[in-house]
Scaffold this motif. Structure first.
Motif, PDB file in Angstrom:
ATOM      1  N   GLN A 157      83.115  13.172  47.065  1.00  0.00           N
ATOM      2  CA  GLN A 157      82.213  12.680  48.109  1.00  0.00           C
ATOM      3  C   GLN A 157      81.142  13.730  48.346  1.00  0.00           C
ATOM      4  OE1 GLN A 157      84.199  11.510  51.711  1.00  0.00           O
ATOM      5  NE2 GLN A 157      82.325  10.790  52.653  1.00  0.00           N
ATOM      6  N   LEU A 212      80.206   8.302  47.002  1.00  0.00           N
ATOM      7  CA  LEU A 212      81.662   8.397  46.962  1.00  0.00           C
ATOM      8  C   LEU A 212      82.111   7.777  45.645  1.00  0.00           C
ATOM      9  CD1 LEU A 212      84.396   8.963  48.449  1.00  0.00           C
ATOM     10  CD2 LEU A 212      84.225   6.635  49.325  1.00  0.00           C
ATOM     11  N   THR A 236      88.834  12.139  43.958  1.00  0.00           N
ATOM     12  CA  THR A 236      87.748  11.504  44.706  1.00  0.00           C
ATOM     13  C   THR A 236      86.679  12.549  45.011  1.00  0.00           C
ATOM     14  OG1 THR A 236      89.277   9.923  45.685  1.00  0.00           O
ATOM     15  CG2 THR A 236      87.161  10.209  46.799  1.00  0.00           C
TER      16      THR A 236
END
Length: 141
Positions: free
Chosen positions: A101, A6, A99
């Motif tokens: 992930q 992450l 972000t």
């Protein structure tokens, strides 16, 4: 054993620019250092060619979710097993947060070593830095 990473980066560019760059899969080699090429097969699937230490890898992935200026998710359907999601967050009119992930199944010594030594995190962090530079340069143009 599965592994995950992450990573997040804040960008001095609006979400619309970050989204436009990331949603065009053909631009991924511009900021993903281990991606040699991405070719769209159809509106949901694309072929990746990866350049990794000690081995080149190919796989086919399909988009599982696309919400404009919010998120892109994918999973592999052939080759290296992994799934990922990129989310886009508006911080202000001119700043955004991206972000990344990824969940994956390390296969072979090189990938196990990468997961154990956090090389994957370092690589993802570097790639997000490259994406940040591209997005900020695009926003300033």
């Amino acid at each position: 054993m599965s592994a995950s990473l992450l990573e997040t980066v804040d960008i001095n560019a609006p979400v619309s620019i970050a989204w436009a760059l990331w949603s065009d899969v053909t631009k991924w080699p511009d900021f993903l250092s281990h991606v040699r090429s991405v070719e769209q097969v159809d509106d949901r699937r694309f072929t990746w060619q990866l350049r990794l230490a000690g081995a080149d890898k190919n796989f086919v992935a399909e988009l599982t979710e696309v919400i404009p200026e919010d998120r892109i998710a994918w999973r592999t359907v052939d080759g290296v097993s992994h799934a990922g999601v990129v989310t886009f967050h508006r911080l202000s009119d001119m700043t955004s947060r991206v972000t990344l992930q990824i969940e994956y199944d390390p296969k072979g010594f090189i990938e196990h070593l990468g997961a154990l030594t956090n090389l994957d995190s370092v690589l993802a962090n570097y790639d997000l830095g490259e994406f940040q530079k591209l997005a900020e340069t695009t926003a300033a143009a």
